[in-house]
Design a protein around this motif. Structure first.
Motif, PDB file in Angstrom:
ATOM      1  N   LYS A  59      -9.627  22.148  12.940  1.00  0.00           N
ATOM      2  CA  LYS A  59      -9.704  23.144  11.817  1.00  0.00           C
ATOM      3  C   LYS A  59     -11.153  23.332  11.272  1.00  0.00           C
ATOM      4  O   LYS A  59     -11.766  24.458  10.953  1.00  0.00           O
ATOM      5  N   PRO A  60     -12.091  22.086  11.011  1.00  0.00           N
ATOM      6  CA  PRO A  60     -13.303  22.262  10.475  1.00  0.00           C
ATOM      7  C   PRO A  60     -14.113  23.009  11.526  1.00  0.00           C
ATOM      8  O   PRO A  60     -15.001  23.671  10.999  1.00  0.00           O
ATOM      9  N   LEU A  61     -13.993  22.809  12.792  1.00  0.00           N
ATOM     10  CA  LEU A  61     -14.728  23.501  13.693  1.00  0.00           C
ATOM     11  C   LEU A  61     -14.365  25.007  13.540  1.00  0.00           C
ATOM     12  O   LEU A  61     -15.343  25.653  13.700  1.00  0.00           O
ATOM     13  N   ALA A  62     -13.511  25.425  13.565  1.00  0.00           N
ATOM     14  CA  ALA A  62     -12.793  26.683  13.623  1.00  0.00           C
ATOM     15  C   ALA A  62     -13.500  27.544  12.519  1.00  0.00           C
ATOM     16  O   ALA A  62     -14.004  28.492  12.558  1.00  0.00           O
ATOM     17  N   GLU A  63     -13.314  26.892  11.341  1.00  0.00           N
ATOM     18  CA  GLU A  63     -13.791  27.539  10.312  1.00  0.00           C
ATOM     19  C   GLU A  63     -15.378  27.647  10.228  1.00  0.00           C
ATOM     20  O   GLU A  63     -15.926  28.612   9.975  1.00  0.00           O
ATOM     21  N   ARG A  64     -16.035  26.519  10.792  1.00  0.00           N
ATOM     22  CA  ARG A  64     -17.544  26.689  10.969  1.00  0.00           C
ATOM     23  C   ARG A  64     -17.904  27.620  11.591  1.00  0.00           C
ATOM     24  O   ARG A  64     -18.794  28.291  11.530  1.00  0.00           O
ATOM     25  N   LEU A  65     -16.986  27.930  12.940  1.00  0.00           N
ATOM     26  CA  LEU A  65     -17.599  28.812  13.881  1.00  0.00           C
ATOM     27  C   LEU A  65     -16.776  30.357  13.517  1.00  0.00           C
ATOM     28  O   LEU A  65     -17.025  31.246  14.341  1.00  0.00           O
ATOM     29  N   HIS A  66     -16.241  30.585  12.530  1.00  0.00           N
ATOM     30  CA  HIS A  66     -15.278  31.560  12.104  1.00  0.00           C
ATOM     31  C   HIS A  66     -14.355  31.887  13.413  1.00  0.00           C
ATOM     32  O   HIS A  66     -14.204  33.293  13.662  1.00  0.00           O
ATOM     33  N   LEU A  67     -13.623  31.063  13.766  1.00  0.00           N
ATOM     34  CA  LEU A  67     -12.769  31.384  15.052  1.00  0.00           C
ATOM     35  C   LEU A  67     -11.530  31.087  14.514  1.00  0.00           C
ATOM     36  O   LEU A  67     -11.288  30.272  13.719  1.00  0.00           O
ATOM     37  N   SER A  68     -10.352  31.575  15.283  1.00  0.00           N
ATOM     38  CA  SER A  68      -9.045  31.396  15.112  1.00  0.00           C
ATOM     39  C   SER A  68      -8.844  30.182  16.106  1.00  0.00           C
ATOM     40  O   SER A  68      -9.123  30.095  16.911  1.00  0.00           O
ATOM     41  N   VAL A  69      -7.591  29.460  15.563  1.00  0.00           N
ATOM     42  CA  VAL A  69      -7.115  28.413  16.197  1.00  0.00           C
ATOM     43  C   VAL A  69      -5.821  28.963  16.853  1.00  0.00           C
ATOM     44  O   VAL A  69      -4.894  29.389  15.966  1.00  0.00           O
ATOM     45  N   HIS A  70      -5.849  29.252  18.311  1.00  0.00           N
ATOM     46  CA  HIS A  70      -4.557  29.654  18.857  1.00  0.00           C
ATOM     47  C   HIS A  70      -3.541  28.380  19.194  1.00  0.00           C
ATOM     48  O   HIS A  70      -3.929  27.511  19.940  1.00  0.00           O
ATOM     49  N   LYS A  71      -2.402  28.468  18.373  1.00  0.00           N
ATOM     50  CA  LYS A  71      -1.461  27.285  18.658  1.00  0.00           C
ATOM     51  C   LYS A  71      -0.799  27.724  20.100  1.00  0.00           C
ATOM     52  O   LYS A  71      -0.468  28.715  20.389  1.00  0.00           O
ATOM     53  N   GLU A  72      -0.857  26.576  20.627  1.00  0.00           N
ATOM     54  CA  GLU A  72      -0.240  26.707  22.054  1.00  0.00           C
ATOM     55  C   GLU A  72       0.891  25.328  22.252  1.00  0.00           C
ATOM     56  O   GLU A  72       0.578  24.368  22.159  1.00  0.00           O
ATOM     57  N   GLU A  73       2.004  25.671  22.234  1.00  0.00           N
ATOM     58  CA  GLU A  73       3.278  24.819  22.536  1.00  0.00           C
ATOM     59  C   GLU A  73       3.170  23.843  23.933  1.00  0.00           C
ATOM     60  O   GLU A  73       3.603  22.682  23.582  1.00  0.00           O
ATOM     61  N   ARG A  74       2.674  24.280  24.705  1.00  0.00           N
ATOM     62  CA  ARG A  74       2.363  23.465  25.881  1.00  0.00           C
ATOM     63  C   ARG A  74       1.567  22.474  25.941  1.00  0.00           C
ATOM     64  O   ARG A  74       1.362  21.567  26.645  1.00  0.00           O
ATOM     65  N   LEU A  75       0.660  22.462  24.713  1.00  0.00           N
ATOM     66  CA  LEU A  75      -0.212  21.387  24.534  1.00  0.00           C
ATOM     67  C   LEU A  75       0.342  20.225  23.657  1.00  0.00           C
ATOM     68  O   LEU A  75      -0.259  19.190  23.203  1.00  0.00           O
ATOM     69  N   ILE A  76       1.542  20.186  23.308  1.00  0.00           N
ATOM     70  CA  ILE A  76       2.086  19.169  22.575  1.00  0.00           C
ATOM     71  C   ILE A  76       2.142  17.702  23.441  1.00  0.00           C
ATOM     72  O   ILE A  76       2.203  17.986  24.694  1.00  0.00           O
ATOM     73  N   GLU A  77       2.402  16.620  22.572  1.00  0.00           N
ATOM     74  CA  GLU A  77       2.266  15.502  23.163  1.00  0.00           C
ATOM     75  C   GLU A  77       3.728  15.518  24.481  1.00  0.00           C
ATOM     76  O   GLU A  77       4.713  15.923  24.048  1.00  0.00           O
ATOM     77  N   ARG A  78       3.283  14.683  25.529  1.00  0.00           N
ATOM     78  CA  ARG A  78       4.200  14.407  26.444  1.00  0.00           C
ATOM     79  C   ARG A  78       5.317  13.675  25.838  1.00  0.00           C
ATOM     80  O   ARG A  78       5.129  12.419  25.312  1.00  0.00           O
ATOM     81  N   LYS A  79       6.575  13.861  26.151  1.00  0.00           N
ATOM     82  CA  LYS A  79       7.866  13.072  25.702  1.00  0.00           C
ATOM     83  C   LYS A  79       8.157  12.164  26.811  1.00  0.00           C
ATOM     84  O   LYS A  79       8.634  12.672  27.664  1.00  0.00           O
ATOM     85  N   LEU A  80       7.962  10.691  26.466  1.00  0.00           N
ATOM     86  CA  LEU A  80       8.623   9.812  27.536  1.00  0.00           C
ATOM     87  C   LEU A  80       9.925   9.652  27.541  1.00  0.00           C
ATOM     88  O   LEU A  80      10.412   9.558  28.784  1.00  0.00           O
ATOM     89  N   SER A  81      10.576   9.694  26.308  1.00  0.00           N
ATOM     90  CA  SER A  81      12.043   9.616  26.395  1.00  0.00           C
ATOM     91  C   SER A  81      12.609  10.028  24.958  1.00  0.00           C
ATOM     92  O   SER A  81      11.618   9.879  24.124  1.00  0.00           O
ATOM     93  N   ASP A  82      13.811  10.548  24.820  1.00  0.00           N
ATOM     94  CA  ASP A  82      14.226  10.603  23.375  1.00  0.00           C
ATOM     95  C   ASP A  82      14.987   9.491  23.132  1.00  0.00           C
ATOM     96  O   ASP A  82      15.440   9.529  21.961  1.00  0.00           O
TER      97      ASP A  82
END
Length: 185
Positions: A60-83
Motif C-alpha cells: 500500500k505505501p508504494l501504491a500510494e506513492r506511485l498513485h497506482l491501484s492495488v489489484h487484489k487477486e485471490e490466486r495469490l493467497i498463500e498455499r494451504k498445506l492442510s485444513d
C-alpha cells in the motif's frame, strides 16, 4: 506481448499471524515503508496483491506513492498445506518440494498452488504494461520461483525473509530471476 517485461515478485512484510486478516506488526509497517523506498524507482506500472491483509498492507505505501491501484487477486493467497493441524507440518511441507503432487487433507498440492500463481504471471506478460509488482506469501512465492528454476526447493523457502523481493526479467524466451532484497539488507 512486449518483448521485455519485469516482474517484482514480493513476499509480504512481517505480520501478526497467518490468518487472512492478520495485520502487519509495528516492524512490518516500517518494512512496508522501506519496501516502498526500495521499489519507488523501479518504474512499476501495475500492482497485484494477494487478498490477505498483510500482503495488501505491505504494498500500500508504494501504491500510494506511485498513485497506482492495488489489484487484489485471490490466486495469490498463500498455499494451504492442510485444513488439519499438522504437528509435523514442516517435514510434510519439505516433502511437497520434491513431490509436487502430494496433497494433504483439505490442502492443495504444490503443483496446484504453483499453477494458480504462475497463471497470474503469465497474464501479466500479456498486458500492455512492462513492469509489475506481485505481492504474495512465502510458500506460494517459492513455488512460483521454482516454476522458473527447478533447483528451488525447501531450503530456498526456509531462507526467505519478510519482506523479500525477486526481480524476474522476461525477454523473448529468456527468463532471469534475481533475489534483490537479501542483497539490499
Amino acid at each position: 506481448m512486449n518483448n521485455r517485461k519485469t516482474i517484482y515478485l514480493i513476499r509480504h512484510c512481517e505480520a501478526e499471524g497467518q490468518n487472512a486478516d492478520a495485520e502487519l506488526t509495528a516492524n512490518g509497517r516500517k518494512q512496508a515503508v522501506e519496501l516502498a523506498d526500495f521499489l519507488t524507482d523501479k518504474e512499476i506500472q501495475f500492482i497485484l496483491s494477494s487478498t490477505y491483509l498483510r500482503a495488501y498492507d505491505s504494498i500500500k505505501p508504494l501504491a500510494e506513492r506511485l498513485h497506482l491501484s492495488v489489484h487484489k487477486e485471490e490466486r495469490l493467497i498463500e498455499r494451504k498445506l492442510s485444513d488439519k493441524k499438522l504437528d509435523d507440518w514442516l517435514f510434510l511441507l519439505e516433502k511437497t518440494f520434491t513431490n509436487l503432487d502430494i496433497v494433504y487433507e483439505g490442502g492443495e498440492s504444490s503443483r496446484q498452488a504453483m499453477e494458480r500463481g504462475v497463471a497470474v504471471v503469465k497474464e501479466c506478460l500479456l498486458r500492455k504494461e512492462t513492469t509489475f509488482a506481485i505481492v504474495t506469501h512465502g510458500n506460494l512465492l517459492s513455488l512460483m520461483w521454482k516454476y522458473f528454476d527447478q533447483a528451488v526447493g525447501f531450503k530456498e523457502w526456509r531462507d526467505l525473509s519478510n519482506p523479500d523481493v525477486f526481480q524476474m526479467n522476461f525477454e523473448l524466451d529468456k527468463i532471469i530471476v534475481n533475489r534483490l532484497w537479501r542483497d539490499k539488507t
